[in-house]
Design a protein around this motif. Structure first.
Motif, PDB file in Angstrom:
ATOM      1  N   GLU A 270       0.824  -1.206   0.000  1.00 20.10           N
ATOM      2  CA  GLU A 270       0.000   0.000   0.000  1.00 20.10           C
ATOM      3  C   GLU A 270       0.863   1.263   0.000  1.00 20.10           C
ATOM      4  OE1 GLU A 270      -0.535  -2.645   1.809  1.00 20.10           O
ATOM      5  OE2 GLU A 270      -2.672  -3.179   1.727  1.00 20.10           O
ATOM      6  N   GLU A 271       1.979   1.229   0.738  1.00 18.60           N
ATOM      7  CA  GLU A 271       2.890   2.366   0.730  1.00 18.60           C
ATOM      8  C   GLU A 271       3.490   2.577  -0.657  1.00 18.60           C
ATOM      9  OE1 GLU A 271       5.400   2.627   4.597  1.00 18.60           O
ATOM     10  OE2 GLU A 271       4.938   0.495   4.314  1.00 18.60           O
ATOM     11  N   LEU A 272       3.849   1.476  -1.297  1.00 14.09           N
ATOM     12  CA  LEU A 272       4.414   1.577  -2.647  1.00 14.09           C
ATOM     13  C   LEU A 272       3.395   2.180  -3.615  1.00 14.09           C
ATOM     14  CD1 LEU A 272       6.239  -1.870  -2.914  1.00 14.09           C
ATOM     15  CD2 LEU A 272       7.309   0.370  -2.657  1.00 14.09           C
ATOM     16  N   PHE A 273       2.151   1.805  -3.468  1.00 13.45           N
ATOM     17  CA  PHE A 273       1.126   2.351  -4.363  1.00 13.45           C
ATOM     18  C   PHE A 273       0.947   3.851  -4.143  1.00 13.45           C
ATOM     19  CE2 PHE A 273      -0.800  -2.115  -4.268  1.00 13.45           C
ATOM     20  CZ  PHE A 273      -0.162  -2.468  -5.444  1.00 13.45           C
ATOM     21  N   VAL A 274       1.050   4.296  -2.877  1.00 16.31           N
ATOM     22  CA  VAL A 274       0.958   5.729  -2.613  1.00 16.31           C
ATOM     23  C   VAL A 274       2.090   6.465  -3.323  1.00 16.31           C
ATOM     24  CG1 VAL A 274       1.097   7.501  -0.819  1.00 16.31           C
ATOM     25  CG2 VAL A 274      -0.257   5.442  -0.421  1.00 16.31           C
ATOM     26  N   VAL A 275       3.298   5.905  -3.266  1.00 17.10           N
ATOM     27  CA  VAL A 275       4.428   6.516  -3.957  1.00 17.10           C
ATOM     28  C   VAL A 275       4.233   6.451  -5.468  1.00 17.10           C
ATOM     29  CG1 VAL A 275       6.916   6.376  -4.369  1.00 17.10           C
ATOM     30  CG2 VAL A 275       6.020   5.996  -2.072  1.00 17.10           C
ATOM     31  N   TYR A 276       3.744   5.303  -5.945  1.00 16.54           N
ATOM     32  CA  TYR A 276       3.648   5.122  -7.400  1.00 16.54           C
ATOM     33  C   TYR A 276       2.654   6.085  -8.035  1.00 16.54           C
ATOM     34  CZ  TYR A 276       3.256   3.306 -12.040  1.00 16.54           C
ATOM     35  OH  TYR A 276       3.259   3.220 -13.405  1.00 16.54           O
ATOM     36  N   ARG A 277       1.588   6.447  -7.318  1.00 17.40           N
ATOM     37  CA  ARG A 277       0.618   7.372  -7.917  1.00 17.40           C
ATOM     38  C   ARG A 277       1.299   8.670  -8.341  1.00 17.40           C
ATOM     39  NH1 ARG A 277      -0.159  11.013  -3.786  1.00 17.40           N
ATOM     40  NH2 ARG A 277      -1.955  12.211  -4.479  1.00 17.40           N
ATOM     41  N   THR A 278       2.268   9.129  -7.530  1.00 15.56           N
ATOM     42  CA  THR A 278       2.987  10.354  -7.871  1.00 15.56           C
ATOM     43  C   THR A 278       4.085  10.086  -8.893  1.00 15.56           C
ATOM     44  OG1 THR A 278       2.517  11.240  -5.669  1.00 15.56           O
ATOM     45  CG2 THR A 278       4.260  12.315  -6.917  1.00 15.56           C
ATOM     46  N   VAL A 279       4.741   8.910  -8.814  1.00 16.69           N
ATOM     47  CA  VAL A 279       5.713   8.541  -9.842  1.00 16.69           C
ATOM     48  C   VAL A 279       5.055   8.571 -11.218  1.00 16.69           C
ATOM     49  CG1 VAL A 279       7.067   6.611 -10.779  1.00 16.69           C
ATOM     50  CG2 VAL A 279       7.214   7.170  -8.347  1.00 16.69           C
ATOM     51  N   ALA A 280       3.885   7.952 -11.330  1.00 20.03           N
ATOM     52  CA  ALA A 280       3.178   7.906 -12.615  1.00 20.03           C
ATOM     53  C   ALA A 280       2.815   9.301 -13.085  1.00 20.03           C
ATOM     54  CB  ALA A 280       1.933   7.032 -12.486  1.00 20.03           C
ATOM     55  N   ALA A 281       2.337  10.142 -12.160  1.00 26.92           N
ATOM     56  CA  ALA A 281       1.944  11.498 -12.545  1.00 26.92           C
ATOM     57  C   ALA A 281       3.143  12.312 -13.010  1.00 26.92           C
ATOM     58  CB  ALA A 281       1.261  12.187 -11.357  1.00 26.92           C
ATOM     59  N   LEU A 282       4.265  12.191 -12.299  1.00 23.84           N
ATOM     60  CA  LEU A 282       5.457  12.954 -12.674  1.00 23.84           C
ATOM     61  C   LEU A 282       6.016  12.517 -14.017  1.00 23.84           C
ATOM     62  CD1 LEU A 282       7.246  13.036  -9.191  1.00 23.84           C
ATOM     63  CD2 LEU A 282       6.180  14.972 -10.378  1.00 23.84           C
ATOM     64  N   LEU A 283       6.021  11.222 -14.265  1.00 20.79           N
ATOM     65  CA  LEU A 283       6.507  10.747 -15.558  1.00 20.79           C
ATOM     66  C   LEU A 283       5.579  11.197 -16.677  1.00 20.79           C
ATOM     67  CD1 LEU A 283       7.720   7.150 -14.604  1.00 20.79           C
ATOM     68  CD2 LEU A 283       9.146   9.103 -15.238  1.00 20.79           C
ATOM     69  N   ALA A 284       4.278  11.177 -16.420  1.00 23.63           N
ATOM     70  CA  ALA A 284       3.328  11.652 -17.435  1.00 23.63           C
ATOM     71  C   ALA A 284       3.551  13.130 -17.720  1.00 23.63           C
ATOM     72  CB  ALA A 284       1.898  11.405 -16.967  1.00 23.63           C
ATOM     73  N   GLU A 285       3.791  13.929 -16.670  1.00 24.02           N
ATOM     74  CA  GLU A 285       4.064  15.356 -16.864  1.00 24.02           C
ATOM     75  C   GLU A 285       5.310  15.581 -17.709  1.00 24.02           C
ATOM     76  OE1 GLU A 285       4.380  17.223 -13.094  1.00 24.02           O
ATOM     77  OE2 GLU A 285       2.315  16.723 -12.486  1.00 24.02           O
ATOM     78  N   ALA A 286       6.290  14.669 -17.565  1.00 27.39           N
ATOM     79  CA  ALA A 286       7.535  14.786 -18.337  1.00 27.39           C
ATOM     80  C   ALA A 286       7.367  14.265 -19.763  1.00 27.39           C
ATOM     81  CB  ALA A 286       8.649  14.036 -17.635  1.00 27.39           C
ATOM     82  N   GLY A 287       6.207  13.716 -20.074  1.00 29.08           N
ATOM     83  CA  GLY A 287       5.965  13.210 -21.423  1.00 29.08           C
ATOM     84  C   GLY A 287       6.363  11.773 -21.633  1.00 29.08           C
ATOM     85  N   VAL A 288       6.561  11.016 -20.546  1.00 28.46           N
ATOM     86  CA  VAL A 288       6.985   9.630 -20.651  1.00 28.46           C
ATOM     87  C   VAL A 288       5.761   8.716 -20.701  1.00 28.46           C
ATOM     88  CG1 VAL A 288       8.291   7.762 -19.552  1.00 28.46           C
ATOM     89  CG2 VAL A 288       9.100  10.134 -19.377  1.00 28.46           C
ATOM     90  N   GLU A 289       5.740   7.820 -21.652  1.00 27.21           N
ATOM     91  CA  GLU A 289       4.685   6.805 -21.723  1.00 27.21           C
ATOM     92  C   GLU A 289       5.143   5.581 -20.926  1.00 27.21           C
ATOM     93  OE1 GLU A 289       2.564   3.726 -24.886  1.00 27.21           O
ATOM     94  OE2 GLU A 289       3.718   5.440 -25.647  1.00 27.21           O
ATOM     95  N   ILE A 290       4.389   5.215 -19.905  1.00 28.82           N
ATOM     96  CA  ILE A 290       4.733   4.087 -19.046  1.00 28.82           C
ATOM     97  C   ILE A 290       4.198   2.806 -19.669  1.00 28.82           C
ATOM     98  CG2 ILE A 290       4.413   3.045 -16.781  1.00 28.82           C
ATOM     99  CD1 ILE A 290       4.137   5.888 -15.655  1.00 28.82           C
ATOM    100  N   VAL A 291       5.063   1.793 -19.744  1.00 26.35           N
ATOM    101  CA  VAL A 291       4.701   0.517 -20.365  1.00 26.35           C
ATOM    102  C   VAL A 291       4.771  -0.590 -19.306  1.00 26.35           C
ATOM    103  CG1 VAL A 291       5.283  -1.171 -22.137  1.00 26.35           C
ATOM    104  CG2 VAL A 291       5.580   1.277 -22.588  1.00 26.35           C
ATOM    105  N   ASP A 292       3.645  -1.234 -19.057  1.00 26.88           N
ATOM    106  CA  ASP A 292       3.573  -2.393 -18.144  1.00 26.88           C
ATOM    107  C   ASP A 292       4.368  -2.183 -16.858  1.00 26.88           C
ATOM    108  OD1 ASP A 292       2.032  -3.623 -20.019  1.00 26.88           O
ATOM    109  OD2 ASP A 292       3.363  -5.316 -20.361  1.00 26.88           O
TER     110      ASP A 292
END
Length: 577
Positions: A270-292
């Motif tokens: 659950e802690e990892l998921f809390v961190v990942y929500r922001t990781v995903a958002a930051l990468l999306a802001e940078a224009g990175v497409e996340i794959v699997d």
């Protein structure tokens, strides 16, 4: 803290035994590790991975269709021995060659390299590859010096998927190199890990602080910062990795990346998921497409509280390989077709040493008894100083030197006793002790001490009573062999700083006609002086190198243990005359 164990020395073996019992659909046990239960499809390159225990699901949990064909598993935080690796590789080999893959740690490099040499000598087409994804362990100009952490997974996966496609060995190796070149990882931790049987963690982090860029064995990080919020941790991880883009990725915008957010042991999902929500958002802001993306425990460190982020920057080929189906105990993806008819490929699971003991002269057998006494003294000395050696090693390394030396010296003593009971001469006794030390200890010290004892055994032989000249020649060859194998020289702050003056002093004293006992005493004094002097050196090799300044004022653990051993052996020689 690791609370459930029996004998700490048996922890890795018992854990592997239980893992195999729980996952018979995927794996079967072989000497040194596990291979796929159904074997390697005939004509397919076998990808054999490996490393120390304590990192589950790396490495055994990644064996199965679509990923590794076998895993060599060492002791806790220690590389598997060359013998273990060779055994697993032989069991996995299906005629198309073997790619040995591992994280870039000195012990793994030594043992996997030795295993490759032995396999090649048996006619197996073999290559080796070390993963180097951790950006905190060396700068961009020294990527070959970087260690392998959670980036192991995407690099292993790319190579294994290429092997599943039927590519030949050199192309599978090229895929591994390409994936590694486009993989970067960075980690943080809030507390250290405690090994089975240890009374305290390998390292500690001050209350309210976190270690930045530490290694998965507890190697100190590159600094400390205040404990962040989950969002702040995500910004640190993402921001650090986006500052270093690999060749071929000029800007993150429009790029695709495989993303691995890895828990190191005590950070829960659950802690990892809390961190990942922001990781995903930051990468999306940078224009990175996340794959699997993968979020979970992929490369752990017992109960270490920490996380790491890995980005593998994909092209069309790497994306296809990353998305390819896999079915292992710990990593599953997509849907695989019907399994092939189970077939046991590779060599039989028998890597035991049943070679008869060669005939030996009475004089050599008598000398073998003295050698056994010396090995007992070595094991006793190491046992008494194991905790001290661990504390010294933990200053800038991972703190396991005492544990590894205890395992190795104990195994060598037992093997020597068995050999003596079979009538072995001094040479055979030492070579069997060498193999046992390397096999049981693993790690850098296991490989190097195996080299030392084997050189001595070769010099003494089984035909005659050992002379002072032959002993000195064996020690000289041991010194040269360790330098060839490990690549260290005097001044690098390793055991070489003691071994070279010890060997040189012994040889000079013997040449001058000094009796062996007195010559050894003189050489042991040189060793003790040299070991103390390593406190003033900055390390240029091994895990302590990235944190050289931390070790200033502390002697090198390997140098100190060697000096202790030379003095223990002298006591045996003195009492024998």
């Amino acid at each position: 803290m690791t609370r459930l164990f029996n004998d700490p020395a048996a922890f890795a073996d018992e854990a592997l035994e239980g893992f195999t019992a729980a996952h018979r659909r995927w794996v079967r046990s072989v000497t040194g590790g596990v291979v796929r239960a159904a074997g390697t499809p005939r004509g397919q390159v076998a990808v054999v991975i490996g490393g120390g225990s304590g990192h589950y699901p790396a490495f055994s949990g990644l064996v199965g269709r679509g990923l590794a064909h076998g895993a060599a598993v060492g002791n806790v935080f220690a590389s598997p021995s060359a013998r273990q690796i060779r055994s697993v590789a032989r069991a996995a080999h299906a005629g198309a060659g073997v790619l040995l893959m591992y994280g870039n740690y000195a012990g793994d490099v030594l043992h996997f390299g030795q295993a490759a040499e032995r396999l090649a000598g048996e006619g197996v087409d073999v290559r080796t590859f070390a993963v180097t994804d951790d950006i905190s362990s060396a700068g961009p100009a020294d990527t070959a010096q970087r260690r392998g952490i959670a980036g192991d997974l995407p690099v292993f996966k790319a190579a294994a998927a290429a092997a599943e496609e039927g590519l030949p060995l050199d192309e599978v190796l090229a895929v591994a190199a390409h994936a590694n070149a486009r993989t970067r990882s960075f980690g943080i931790a809030f507390s250290g890990c405690t090994l089975p049987g240890a009374g305290e963690p390998l390292f500690t982090v001050p209350e309210g602080r976190m270690a930045v860029g530490l290694g998965i064995h507890g190697e100190p990080g590159i600094g400390e910062e205040a404990v962040p919020t989950a969002d702040e941790a995500a910004r640190l991880l993402v921001g650090t990795l986006l500052k270093e883009l690999p060749d071929g990725v000029s800007t993150p915008e429009g790029a695709r990346a495989a993303v691995v957010l890895n828990g190191l042991g005590s950070v829960k999902y659950e802690e990892l998921f809390v961190v990942y929500r922001t990781v995903a958002a930051l990468l999306a802001e940078a224009g990175v497409e996340i794959v699997d993306p993968e979020v979970g425990e992929l490369v752990t460190s017992f109960d270490m509280a920490g996380v790491s982020l890995t980005l593998t920057w994909l092209d069309d080929r790497l994306e296809r390989l990353w998305r390819a189906p896999a079915d292992t105990p710990a990593h599953r993806k997509g849907a695989l077709g019907a399994d092939e008819t189970p077939t046991r490929t590779g060599a039989a699971d028998d890597d035991s040493d049943d070679t008869p003991v060669p005939a030996a002269s009475a004089a050599s057998r008598e000398a073998a008894a003295t050698v056994l006494t010396a090995l007992r003294a070595v094991a006793d000395t190491v046992d008494r100083h194991a905790e001290e050696l661990g504390r010294i090693d933990a200053v800038a390394g991972d703190g396991d030197h005492g544990i590894g030396m205890r395992r190795g010296s104990t195994a060598a003593r037992r093997a020597a006793a068995d050999a003596l009971a079979l009538g072995a001469g001094a040479g055979t006794l030492l070579t069997r002790a060498a193999d046992a030390w390397a096999d049981r200890a693993g790690g850098t010290s296991g490989a190097l001490w195996g080299t030392v004892l084997r050189a001595l055994g070769t010099a003494l032989g089984d035909d005659d009573a050992p002379t002072a000249a032959r002993v000195a020649a064996g020690v000289t060859e041991a010194s040269a062999g360790v330098r060839r194998l490990g690549g260290a020289e005097v001044g690098d702050k390793t055991m070489v700083d003691v071994l070279v003056p010890f060997a040189d002093t012994l040889a000079a004293a013997v040449t001058d006609g000094t009796p062996l006992t007195d010559a050894w005493d003189r050489a042991a004094h040189a060793a003790e002086t040299a070991a103390a002097a390593t406190a003033g050196l900055l390390p240029r090799k091994g895990r302590a190198r990235p944190h050289a300044e931390k070790s200033l004022g502390t002697p090198d653990a390997g140098a100190h243990s060697l000096a202790l051993i030379t003095r223990a052996v002298h006591a045996v020689l003195r009492n024998d005359h």
